[in-house]
Motif scaffolding. Sequence first.
Motif, PDB file in Angstrom:
ATOM      1  N   ILE A 136       0.681  -1.098  -0.040  1.00 11.48           N
ATOM      2  CA  ILE A 136       0.059  -0.060  -0.025  1.00 11.48           C
ATOM      3  C   ILE A 136       0.952   1.551  -0.082  1.00 11.48           C
ATOM      4  O   ILE A 136       0.792   2.418  -0.741  1.00 11.48           O
ATOM      5  CB  ILE A 136      -0.881  -0.005   1.094  1.00 11.48           C
ATOM      6  N   GLU A 137       1.970   1.178   0.953  1.00  7.92           N
ATOM      7  CA  GLU A 137       2.821   2.348   0.778  1.00  7.92           C
ATOM      8  C   GLU A 137       3.534   2.565  -0.566  1.00  7.92           C
ATOM      9  O   GLU A 137       3.725   3.708  -0.994  1.00  7.92           O
ATOM     10  CB  GLU A 137       3.946   2.165   1.807  1.00  7.92           C
ATOM     11  N   ASP A 138       3.744   1.517  -1.376  1.00 11.85           N
ATOM     12  CA  ASP A 138       4.416   1.520  -2.433  1.00 11.85           C
ATOM     13  C   ASP A 138       3.378   2.193  -3.600  1.00 11.85           C
ATOM     14  O   ASP A 138       3.686   3.075  -4.470  1.00 11.85           O
ATOM     15  CB  ASP A 138       4.940   0.168  -3.054  1.00 11.85           C
ATOM     16  N   TYR A 139       2.190   1.712  -3.546  1.00 10.68           N
ATOM     17  CA  TYR A 139       1.141   2.218  -4.320  1.00 10.68           C
ATOM     18  C   TYR A 139       1.024   3.451  -4.277  1.00 10.68           C
ATOM     19  O   TYR A 139       0.809   4.254  -5.149  1.00 10.68           O
ATOM     20  CB  TYR A 139      -0.265   1.438  -4.249  1.00 10.68           C
ATOM     21  N   TYR A 140       0.580   4.099  -3.015  1.00 15.76           N
ATOM     22  CA  TYR A 140       0.453   5.562  -2.853  1.00 15.76           C
ATOM     23  C   TYR A 140       1.839   6.402  -2.697  1.00 15.76           C
ATOM     24  O   TYR A 140       1.682   7.553  -2.576  1.00 15.76           O
ATOM     25  CB  TYR A 140      -0.442   5.774  -1.615  1.00 15.76           C
ATOM     26  N   ASP A 152      -9.797   0.806  -3.086  1.00 15.22           N
ATOM     27  CA  ASP A 152     -10.986   0.866  -3.687  1.00 15.22           C
ATOM     28  C   ASP A 152     -11.866   2.101  -3.414  1.00 15.22           C
ATOM     29  O   ASP A 152     -12.803   2.450  -4.084  1.00 15.22           O
ATOM     30  CB  ASP A 152     -11.844  -0.358  -3.367  1.00 15.22           C
ATOM     31  N   ASN A 153     -11.270   2.687  -2.521  1.00 18.36           N
ATOM     32  CA  ASN A 153     -12.143   3.931  -1.976  1.00 18.36           C
ATOM     33  C   ASN A 153     -11.236   5.247  -1.978  1.00 18.36           C
ATOM     34  O   ASN A 153     -11.624   6.537  -1.868  1.00 18.36           O
ATOM     35  CB  ASN A 153     -12.274   3.681  -0.528  1.00 18.36           C
ATOM     36  N   VAL A 154      -9.707   4.946  -2.354  1.00 16.67           N
ATOM     37  CA  VAL A 154      -8.888   6.630  -2.316  1.00 16.67           C
ATOM     38  C   VAL A 154      -8.237   6.689  -3.688  1.00 16.67           C
ATOM     39  O   VAL A 154      -7.340   5.589  -3.770  1.00 16.67           O
ATOM     40  CB  VAL A 154      -8.051   6.505  -1.249  1.00 16.67           C
ATOM     41  N   VAL A 155      -8.535   7.477  -4.471  1.00  9.76           N
ATOM     42  CA  VAL A 155      -7.785   7.476  -5.793  1.00  9.76           C
ATOM     43  C   VAL A 155      -6.224   8.026  -5.406  1.00  9.76           C
ATOM     44  O   VAL A 155      -6.316   9.091  -4.891  1.00  9.76           O
ATOM     45  CB  VAL A 155      -8.480   8.120  -6.774  1.00  9.76           C
TER      46      VAL A 155
END
Length: 146
Positions: free
Chosen positions: A37-41, A79-82
């Motif tokens: 998740i850290e990598d994605y954002y 799914d909730n935060v772009v």
Amino acid sequence: MDKCYFQNKVEEIAEKESKLFALESDGKVNDKIIESIEDYYEVKLPKAYKNFIKQYGGGYFGFVIVYSCDSNGMFYIKDNVVKEWVLEKKFLPVVDFETGDFIGFQVKEGVCQSTATMYLHEENELHEMDIDFYEALLKYGLKFRE
């Protein structure tokens, strides 16, 4: 606020108000999933949020929803935060009031700050709060005041 104090307050409130914890929740996650998740954002998440999702998962937490890192869950953060919204606002929402308002973390140089910040959709503005993530969850999610 430290993790142990938060856990004790949650347990104390859960004994008195079990209905606050009766709704759906997502699964707990490990460090490897959190890192994805850290990598994605493109952010480093604060310790308190990471501890929370490892211990409680995510989903309904009293009167709010806490986004999870459980890809099979109903409240999965992706799914909730772009991502583009996070990069533009320099803000990662993790608590949803289901009104368009959020609590999350301001992002500075790729690091989520530990102090909670509120995003108010009608003003399209961020408001720094003088409390950390655990305090915000107790105050807004469980309506706990000392």
